[in-house]
Design a protein around this motif. Structure first.
Motif, PDB file in Angstrom:
ATOM      1  N   LYS A  55     -51.018  68.700 103.662  1.00  0.00           N
ATOM      2  CA  LYS A  55     -52.320  69.302 103.335  1.00  0.00           C
ATOM      3  C   LYS A  55     -52.313  69.958 101.961  1.00  0.00           C
ATOM      4  O   LYS A  55     -53.308  69.910 101.240  1.00  0.00           O
ATOM      5  CB  LYS A  55     -52.715  70.306 104.415  1.00  0.00           C
ATOM      6  CG  LYS A  55     -53.109  69.638 105.719  1.00  0.00           C
ATOM      7  CD  LYS A  55     -53.397  70.662 106.802  1.00  0.00           C
ATOM      8  CE  LYS A  55     -53.690  69.970 108.117  1.00  0.00           C
ATOM      9  NZ  LYS A  55     -53.844  70.912 109.226  1.00  0.00           N
TER      10      LYS A  55
ATOM     11  N   HIS B  27     -52.610  67.182  99.464  1.00  0.00           N
ATOM     12  CA  HIS B  27     -53.976  66.660  99.497  1.00  0.00           C
ATOM     13  C   HIS B  27     -54.942  67.614  98.790  1.00  0.00           C
ATOM     14  O   HIS B  27     -55.809  67.174  98.023  1.00  0.00           O
ATOM     15  CB  HIS B  27     -54.414  66.413 100.939  1.00  0.00           C
ATOM     16  CG  HIS B  27     -55.733  65.741 101.051  1.00  0.00           C
ATOM     17  ND1 HIS B  27     -55.981  64.491 100.532  1.00  0.00           N
ATOM     18  CD2 HIS B  27     -56.892  66.150 101.622  1.00  0.00           C
ATOM     19  CE1 HIS B  27     -57.235  64.148 100.781  1.00  0.00           C
ATOM     20  NE2 HIS B  27     -57.815  65.139 101.436  1.00  0.00           N
ATOM     21  N   ALA B  28     -54.784  68.899  99.011  1.00  0.00           N
ATOM     22  CA  ALA B  28     -55.651  69.886  98.346  1.00  0.00           C
ATOM     23  C   ALA B  28     -55.539  69.772  96.832  1.00  0.00           C
ATOM     24  O   ALA B  28     -56.543  69.870  96.113  1.00  0.00           O
ATOM     25  CB  ALA B  28     -55.298  71.302  98.805  1.00  0.00           C
TER      26      ALA B  28
ATOM     27  N   VAL C 117     -57.370  66.487  95.752  1.00  0.00           N
ATOM     28  CA  VAL C 117     -58.826  66.672  95.855  1.00  0.00           C
ATOM     29  C   VAL C 117     -59.323  67.572  94.724  1.00  0.00           C
ATOM     30  O   VAL C 117     -60.321  67.271  94.067  1.00  0.00           O
ATOM     31  CB  VAL C 117     -59.210  67.257  97.234  1.00  0.00           C
ATOM     32  CG1 VAL C 117     -60.660  67.728  97.254  1.00  0.00           C
ATOM     33  CG2 VAL C 117     -58.979  66.226  98.341  1.00  0.00           C
TER      34      VAL C 117
ATOM     35  N   ARG D 242     -60.918  65.260  92.082  1.00  0.00           N
ATOM     36  CA  ARG D 242     -62.267  65.315  92.649  1.00  0.00           C
ATOM     37  C   ARG D 242     -62.575  64.099  93.525  1.00  0.00           C
ATOM     38  O   ARG D 242     -63.654  63.515  93.444  1.00  0.00           O
ATOM     39  CB  ARG D 242     -63.298  65.486  91.543  1.00  0.00           C
ATOM     40  CG  ARG D 242     -63.115  66.810  90.807  1.00  0.00           C
ATOM     41  CD  ARG D 242     -64.240  67.127  89.855  1.00  0.00           C
ATOM     42  NE  ARG D 242     -64.344  66.268  88.699  1.00  0.00           N
ATOM     43  CZ  ARG D 242     -63.660  66.393  87.572  1.00  0.00           C
ATOM     44  NH1 ARG D 242     -62.778  67.360  87.461  1.00  0.00           N
ATOM     45  NH2 ARG D 242     -63.842  65.583  86.562  1.00  0.00           N
TER      46      ARG D 242
ATOM     47  N   GLU E 204     -62.836  64.590 100.253  1.00  0.00           N
ATOM     48  CA  GLU E 204     -61.877  65.196 101.182  1.00  0.00           C
ATOM     49  C   GLU E 204     -61.365  64.171 102.196  1.00  0.00           C
ATOM     50  O   GLU E 204     -60.209  64.201 102.596  1.00  0.00           O
ATOM     51  CB  GLU E 204     -62.553  66.373 101.908  1.00  0.00           C
ATOM     52  CG  GLU E 204     -61.666  67.131 102.849  1.00  0.00           C
ATOM     53  CD  GLU E 204     -60.621  67.992 102.172  1.00  0.00           C
ATOM     54  OE1 GLU E 204     -59.530  68.138 102.742  1.00  0.00           O
ATOM     55  OE2 GLU E 204     -60.898  68.518 101.084  1.00  0.00           O
TER      56      GLU E 204
ATOM     57  N   TYR F 257     -57.915  60.572 102.564  1.00  0.00           N
ATOM     58  CA  TYR F 257     -56.649  61.226 102.905  1.00  0.00           C
ATOM     59  C   TYR F 257     -55.728  60.158 103.486  1.00  0.00           C
ATOM     60  O   TYR F 257     -55.859  59.776 104.644  1.00  0.00           O
ATOM     61  CB  TYR F 257     -56.930  62.329 103.916  1.00  0.00           C
ATOM     62  CG  TYR F 257     -55.861  63.368 104.144  1.00  0.00           C
ATOM     63  CD1 TYR F 257     -54.523  63.135 103.885  1.00  0.00           C
ATOM     64  CD2 TYR F 257     -56.197  64.611 104.653  1.00  0.00           C
ATOM     65  CE1 TYR F 257     -53.563  64.099 104.110  1.00  0.00           C
ATOM     66  CE2 TYR F 257     -55.249  65.589 104.893  1.00  0.00           C
ATOM     67  CZ  TYR F 257     -53.939  65.319 104.623  1.00  0.00           C
ATOM     68  OH  TYR F 257     -52.987  66.295 104.861  1.00  0.00           O
TER      69      TYR F 257
END
Length: 138
Positions: A22, A25-26, A29, A33, A36, A39
């Motif tokens: 996570k 992934h954050a 993102v 951009r 979300e 993934y």
């Protein structure tokens, strides 16, 4: 829509592995951009001794908590965008207890024709999916 492979030595809890995924992934993102929901991660644990990441002559020691990350994505992002992503990944991972010296990232670029999201079709090439505009990502 990067695909991420994460390789670690066995010993982390399922919750710790999810937190690592996570966090990465954050960062993706935030920097690129992407939506979300884009993934796509593969997390693989290896027995001790099967993940080797020396310092490459930079003068620091890694722990057995090294996180080796491969980012597979379409070509077109600038060197500055990639550097910003690397920094964001390290920053996000620090927040879940991974030291900066234990973050190792390899970045692999390819083209729209190199992706299939199912059914054996190259959806970017067939027009089923819009090709991401990598120029607008950081």
């Amino acid at each position: 829509m990067p695909m991420i492979r994460i390789d670690v030595t066995q010993g982390r809890t399922p919750e710790d592995l999810a937190a690592v995924s996570k966090a990465i992934h954050a960062a993706v993102v935030g920097e690129y951009r992407i939506p979300e929901g884009d993934y796509f991660h593969v997390v693989t644990e290896h027995p001790r001794g099967q993940v080797v990441a020396l310092d490459a002559g930079l003068g620091f020691e890694r722990s057995d908590g090294v996180v080796m990350i491969q980012v597979f994505t379409q070509r077109g992002r600038s060197g500055e965008a990639k550097a910003a992503l690397f920094a964001a990944i390290a920053r996000e991972l620090q927040g879940v207890g991974v030291a900066g010296e234990d973050v190792f990232i390899g970045y692999v670029e390819n083209g729209a024709e190199d992706w299939s999201f199912g059914f054996g079709r190259a959806q970017y090439s067939t027009g089923e999916l819009a090709t991401p505009d990598t120029r607008n990502a950081s």
